[in-house]
Design an enzyme around this catalytic site. Structure first.
Site, PDB file in Angstrom:
ATOM      1  CD  GLU A 247      -3.018  -5.401   1.114  1.00  0.00           C
ATOM      2  OE1 GLU A 247      -3.048  -5.006   2.280  1.00  0.00           O
ATOM      3  OE2 GLU A 247      -2.277  -4.890   0.252  1.00  0.00           O
TER       4      GLU A 247
ATOM      5  CE  LYS B  72       4.375  -5.683   6.829  1.00  0.00           C
ATOM      6  NZ  LYS B  72       3.761  -4.361   6.788  1.00  0.00           N
TER       7      LYS B  72
ATOM      8  N   GLY C 198       0.799  -1.221   0.000  1.00  0.00           N
ATOM      9  CA  GLY C 198       0.000   0.000   0.000  1.00  0.00           C
ATOM     10  C   GLY C 198       0.828   1.265   0.000  1.00  0.00           C
TER      11      GLY C 198
ATOM     12  CB  SER D  77       3.886   0.754   9.513  1.00  0.00           C
ATOM     13  OG  SER D  77       4.938   0.162   8.760  1.00  0.00           O
TER      14      SER D  77
ATOM     15  CG  HIS E 203       3.260  -7.968 -27.403  1.00  0.00           C
ATOM     16  ND1 HIS E 203       3.670  -7.924 -28.715  1.00  0.00           N
ATOM     17  CD2 HIS E 203       2.613  -6.806 -27.171  1.00  0.00           C
ATOM     18  CE1 HIS E 203       3.316  -6.770 -29.246  1.00  0.00           C
ATOM     19  NE2 HIS E 203       2.663  -6.067 -28.335  1.00  0.00           N
TER      20      HIS E 203
ATOM     21  CB  THR F 157       7.892  -1.897   5.533  1.00  0.00           C
ATOM     22  OG1 THR F 157       6.517  -1.790   5.912  1.00  0.00           O
ATOM     23  CG2 THR F 157       8.039  -2.932   4.442  1.00  0.00           C
TER      24      THR F 157
HETATM   25  O1  PA5 Z   1      -1.808  -2.627   2.684  1.00  0.00           O
HETATM   26  C1  PA5 Z   1      -1.027  -3.087   3.507  1.00  0.00           C
HETATM   27  O2  PA5 Z   1      -1.280  -3.145   4.720  1.00  0.00           O
HETATM   28  C2  PA5 Z   1       0.316  -3.605   3.049  1.00  0.00           C
HETATM   29  O3  PA5 Z   1       0.342  -3.772   1.674  1.00  0.00           O
HETATM   30  C3  PA5 Z   1       1.426  -2.632   3.521  1.00  0.00           C
HETATM   31  O4  PA5 Z   1       1.309  -1.414   2.846  1.00  0.00           O
HETATM   32  C4  PA5 Z   1       2.796  -3.259   3.304  1.00  0.00           C
HETATM   33  O5  PA5 Z   1       2.924  -4.432   4.056  1.00  0.00           O
HETATM   34  C5  PA5 Z   1       3.920  -2.301   3.679  1.00  0.00           C
HETATM   35  O6  PA5 Z   1       3.710  -1.732   4.934  1.00  0.00           O
HETATM   36  P1  PA5 Z   1       3.904  -0.150   5.105  1.00  0.00           P
HETATM   37  O7  PA5 Z   1       2.942   0.465   4.130  1.00  0.00           O
HETATM   38  O8  PA5 Z   1       3.566   0.158   6.514  1.00  0.00           O
HETATM   39  O9  PA5 Z   1       5.325   0.136   4.755  1.00  0.00           O
END
Ligand code: PA5
Length: 371
Positions: free
Chosen positions: A252, A364, A71, A115, A268, A118
């Protein structure tokens, strides 16, 4: 566990998606509230962006790398799609522990982690520091903001406490400001931003839960996807970014598989997979994310889509949506926002809370145990 508790009968699906009690029971953490308020988040992010000083001056930058995951990375793809046509330097999105070899003192590295914790992004941060790249960190706190503070690296703090994928406005708009300040854009994107904000507000009114099934494009799309494997094709570069966002949001929020591709690349390779997939694709649905003016602006693309649709024929269900708006940014957001809502409605049909991401949390936690 994802269960399909509902009969695949159109009327029942409409009733479920219009039922407030079902939504409140499943959406315990309030994802719908966040998605509905996305316009307000974007406006807040634009306002906050005005107060940042990214500490990058004109003429210093030869390339831009956005490093992040999930995200937090998708905002980088969005930035690349909407800014590249006006950007003097390449924009690259990096989703890994390391960074490409070209990254050096004339690269602007945007380390983005909602966060701030990561591990891949933190590792890339260290590499960027070693290469003496120009840096801006974007996070709501965590280790990334602690390190940035200790290292005197410019950092943009965004409001925390929500899922990263529901914070795209907070993560995207500051990056626009950074590029503008760095002087790498041929033109200001502020008019695009203004159009995008208005369009998101408009769409929120059209797609929110209170709008009934028959009038709500996100609910009808969720119904078309429910019980099927969605293959999302974007028929332009920016629409390919939207397709990836649809895929990850469906993964998700709705906890089910989805696949994404972009035209013309899929013509392609993946086009051949439709030849012999009659049995495989029985419960697939292809969603084409198309540009509002595709036929006039890119007739060859429109022809590609027509030929591909004929080739898929009845092997899979097909549906399409069109972007809205005039700027690239507004068009991109229009597709992304529709997919965000659709993925949440699909979560309701799958009987799951859109916010909960047990698998990611567990992974994680397991990794955190390793030194
Ligand atoms: O949507 C989510 O919760 C995940 O895809 C996170 O974005 C991903 O694990 C990375 O974490 P962060 O966005 O806190 O760096």
């Amino acid at each position: 566990m994802v269960t399909n508790p509902y009969p695949s009968d159109g009327t029942d699906i409409a009733r479920i998606l219009d039922d407030e009690q079902t939504r409140l029971r499943l959406d315990r953490s309030g994802m719908f509230r966040l998605v509905e308020a996305f316009g307000a988040q974007c406006r807040e992010a634009v306002e906050l962006s005005r107060t940042y000083d990214p500490g990058v001056r004109r003429g210093e930058i030869r390339s831009v790398v956005i490093t992040g995951l999930g995200g937090s990375a998708i905002g980088g793809d969005m930035l690349r799609a909407v800014a590249s046509p006006y950007c003097d330097v390449p924009i690259v999105v990096n989703r890994d522990y390391g960074l490409p070899a070209f990254v050096g003192p004339q690269t602007l590295v945007l380390a983005v982690s909602y966060s701030g914790n990561t591990e891949e992004t933190l590792a890339a941060y260290t590499v960027a520091r070693q290469r003496r790249a120009r840096m801006v960190c974007i996070s709501s706190g965590g280790e990334l903001s602690r390190r940035a503070q200790a290292d005197h690296v410019p950092a943009i703090g965004v409001p925390g406490g929500q899922p990263p994928r529901a914070s795209t406005g907070y993560l995207f708009f500051p990056m626009i400001r950074v590029l503008e300040e760095a002087g790498v854009l041929e033109r200001s994107l502020q008019s695009d931003v203004a159009e995008t904000l208005d369009l998101v507000d408009e769409l929120s009114q059209e797609l929110k839960p209170q709008v009934g099934f028959q009038e709500n494009a996100a609910k009808t799309l969720a119904a078309e996807i429910f019980g099927r494997v969605p293959v999302i094709y974007g028929t332009a570069d920016y629409a390919g970014v939207a397709a990836l966002r649809w895929k990850t949001q469906i993964n998700e929020n709705a906890k089910c598989h989805a696949f994404a591709g972009t035209f013309p690349e899929v013509n392609h390779n993946e086009i051949l997979a439709w030849e012999e997939c009659r049995r495989q694709a029985r419960r697939w649905v292809v969603v084409f994310l198309r540009d509002a003016e595709e036929e006039q602006a890119t007739p060859r693309m429109a022809r590609r889509v027509a030929v591909t649709r004929r080739l898929i024929g009845r092997k899979a269900t097909q549906t399409e949506v069109r972007s809205r708006g005039s700027s690239l940014m507004a068009r991109l957001f229009s597709l992304i926002y529709l997919g965000d809502f659709a993925s949440c409605y699909l979560a309701l049909l799958n009987g799951v809370d859109p916010t909960v991401i047990r698998g990611i949390d567990r992974l994680k936690a397991e990794l955190a145990k390793l030194k």
